[in-house]
Scaffold this motif. Structure first.
Motif, PDB file in Angstrom:
ATOM      1  N   THR A  17       3.397  45.301  10.026  1.00 44.25           N
ATOM      2  CA  THR A  17       3.349  46.600  10.713  1.00 44.25           C
ATOM      3  C   THR A  17       4.431  47.568  10.261  1.00 44.25           C
ATOM      4  OG1 THR A  17       4.812  45.801  12.481  1.00 44.25           O
ATOM      5  CG2 THR A  17       2.433  45.510  12.805  1.00 44.25           C
ATOM      6  N   THR A  49      -0.841  37.911   8.109  1.00 41.11           N
ATOM      7  CA  THR A  49      -1.122  39.323   7.913  1.00 41.11           C
ATOM      8  C   THR A  49      -2.367  39.718   8.683  1.00 41.11           C
ATOM      9  OG1 THR A  49      -1.304  41.068   6.226  1.00 41.11           O
ATOM     10  CG2 THR A  49      -2.577  39.052   5.853  1.00 41.11           C
ATOM     11  N   THR A  50      -2.586  40.999   8.807  1.00 37.86           N
ATOM     12  CA  THR A  50      -3.817  41.527   9.369  1.00 37.86           C
ATOM     13  C   THR A  50      -4.753  41.869   8.221  1.00 37.86           C
ATOM     14  OG1 THR A  50      -2.710  42.457  11.297  1.00 37.86           O
ATOM     15  CG2 THR A  50      -4.843  43.400  10.728  1.00 37.86           C
ATOM     16  N   ASN A  51      -5.994  41.441   8.328  1.00 38.57           N
ATOM     17  CA  ASN A  51      -7.006  41.802   7.343  1.00 38.57           C
ATOM     18  C   ASN A  51      -7.434  43.238   7.649  1.00 38.57           C
ATOM     19  OD1 ASN A  51      -9.448  42.234   5.952  1.00 38.57           O
ATOM     20  ND2 ASN A  51      -9.953  40.055   5.995  1.00 38.57           N
ATOM     21  N   ARG A  52      -6.897  44.190   6.891  1.00 44.24           N
ATOM     22  CA  ARG A  52      -7.108  45.603   7.179  1.00 44.24           C
ATOM     23  C   ARG A  52      -8.591  45.974   7.132  1.00 44.24           C
ATOM     24  NH1 ARG A  52      -4.089  49.052   3.048  1.00 44.24           N
ATOM     25  NH2 ARG A  52      -2.334  47.869   3.863  1.00 44.24           N
ATOM     26  N   ASP A  53      -9.299  45.429   6.143  1.00 44.00           N
ATOM     27  CA  ASP A  53     -10.726  45.759   6.012  1.00 44.00           C
ATOM     28  C   ASP A  53     -11.532  45.185   7.170  1.00 44.00           C
ATOM     29  OD1 ASP A  53     -10.300  47.064   3.511  1.00 44.00           O
ATOM     30  OD2 ASP A  53     -10.154  45.094   2.574  1.00 44.00           O
ATOM     31  N   GLU A 100      -7.708  55.045   7.036  1.00 43.28           N
ATOM     32  CA  GLU A 100      -6.730  54.426   6.139  1.00 43.28           C
ATOM     33  C   GLU A 100      -5.518  54.060   6.974  1.00 43.28           C
ATOM     34  OE1 GLU A 100      -7.342  53.647   3.081  1.00 43.28           O
ATOM     35  OE2 GLU A 100      -9.285  54.631   3.086  1.00 43.28           O
ATOM     36  N   ALA A 101      -5.135  52.782   6.949  1.00 42.24           N
ATOM     37  CA  ALA A 101      -4.024  52.312   7.787  1.00 42.24           C
ATOM     38  C   ALA A 101      -3.015  51.582   6.914  1.00 42.24           C
ATOM     39  CB  ALA A 101      -4.553  51.395   8.886  1.00 42.24           C
ATOM     40  N   ILE A 153      -0.552  48.850   8.316  1.00 43.59           N
ATOM     41  CA  ILE A 153      -1.073  47.716   9.072  1.00 43.59           C
ATOM     42  C   ILE A 153      -1.726  46.722   8.124  1.00 43.59           C
ATOM     43  CG2 ILE A 153      -2.658  46.982  10.889  1.00 43.59           C
ATOM     44  CD1 ILE A 153      -2.386  49.746  12.109  1.00 43.59           C
ATOM     45  N   GLY A 154      -1.147  45.541   8.017  1.00 45.44           N
ATOM     46  CA  GLY A 154      -1.763  44.458   7.271  1.00 45.44           C
ATOM     47  C   GLY A 154      -1.931  44.717   5.789  1.00 45.44           C
ATOM     48  N   LYS A 155      -2.914  44.009   5.213  1.00 43.39           N
ATOM     49  CA  LYS A 155      -3.191  44.074   3.780  1.00 43.39           C
ATOM     50  C   LYS A 155      -4.696  44.175   3.550  1.00 43.39           C
ATOM     51  CE  LYS A 155       1.036  43.466   2.176  1.00 43.39           C
ATOM     52  NZ  LYS A 155       1.697  44.400   1.255  1.00 43.39           N
TER      53      LYS A 155
END
Length: 269
Positions: free
Chosen positions: A131, A159-163, A188-189, A192-194
């Motif tokens: 983050t 991690t957060t899976n952004r997609d 688009e973030a 946040i994550g990858k």
């Protein structure tokens, strides 16, 4: 059986990103250990939760043990560093904050726990801390180095899976015609994550979703009963948070991989 050590910046960080992983590992008979860099004393507490004169750091520490009980965690440790607070705030620049601690010093402190536990897997965060939080970025740096010092076979970056996240949000918006309550996520973030293309492994933990949510409930000073994650319908919660994602730079050889690794984690591709 093996040992999984999960390293986090603040109390409650373990709940959202890794609670399913921890509950699954414990349910399969592996030893699970939680380590926190700080006690989260600069967090914002839910209004009206703390008793008069109650210390937030003490309360958050107690909540860690309640969360650990829900997940089947065998040991909880605190490294004793000071919460840095959000990026841009004075605490993040304070010389005594965790964000400013020499990485090697903190890594050696964590390595003592890893060596004591003979850890097979260590979870940290991705290189942006998931983050952009200063303490979470420091957890990545310290965790990577501590894994080297202690010779841990696998270091997995939570991690957060952004997609995945954006697909889910778009689906909710399409279904409801509006954004989910209290959530505003741009198309688009970057903080946040990858992106999914960089993620190497996942943990399927849908069957542990209720334990994960109970872990969140245990952190009542940070997550009130009206928090959007606690009010989600069970099916939506399980779908959105029942899979957890990791980046592993050097996966172990399957022939010599630790049991806890092969039992809990699976490759994305």
């Amino acid at each position: 059986m093996g040992t999984l050590v999960s390293f986090h910046a603040h109390p409650d960080d373990e709940s959202i990103g890794t609670a399913g992983t921890l509950a699954k590992a414990a349910a399969l008979g592996h030893r699970v250990v939680l380590v926190f860099a700080t006690r989260g004393e600069l967090g914002r507490s839910v209004p009206g939760v703390l008793a008069e004169g109650e210390n937030l750091a003490v309360r958050r520490s107690a909540e860690c043990y309640a969360s650990a009980k829900e997940l089947g965690v065998a040991r909880v440790e605190f490294l004793g560093y000071v919460d840095s607070g959000p990026a841009g705030e004075p605490g993040a620049e304070a010389p005594y904050s965790f964000a400013q601690v020499p990485t090697e010093q903190a890594a050696r402190r964590l390595a003592l726990v890893l060596e004591d536990e003979e850890a097979d897997v260590l979870t940290t965060y991705d290189d942006n801390g998931g983050t952009g939080d200063p303490d979470r970025i420091k957890v990545h740096q310290v965790g990577q180095r501590a894994g080297e010092l202690a010779g841990v076979p696998v270091v997995a970056q939570s991690t957060t899976n952004r997609d995945w996240m954006l697909r889910g949000m778009r689906g909710l918006r399409s279904e409801r015609g509006e954004a989910a309550p209290d959530i505003e996520i741009p198309d688009e973030a970057p903080a946040i994550g990858k992106p999914e293309s960089e993620i190497t492994h996942r943990v399927e933990a849908v069957e542990y979703a209720e334990q994960k949510r109970n872990s969140m409930r245990a952190h009542a000073s940070q997550m009130g009963p009206d928090h959007f994650l606690l009010t989600m319908p069970d099916a939506v919660f399980a779908m959105g948070l029942g899979t957890e994602f990791y980046i592993v730079d050097e996966p172990p050889n399957p022939a010599s991989a630790p049991d806890v690794w092969t039992d809990v984690f699976e490759p994305m591709r």
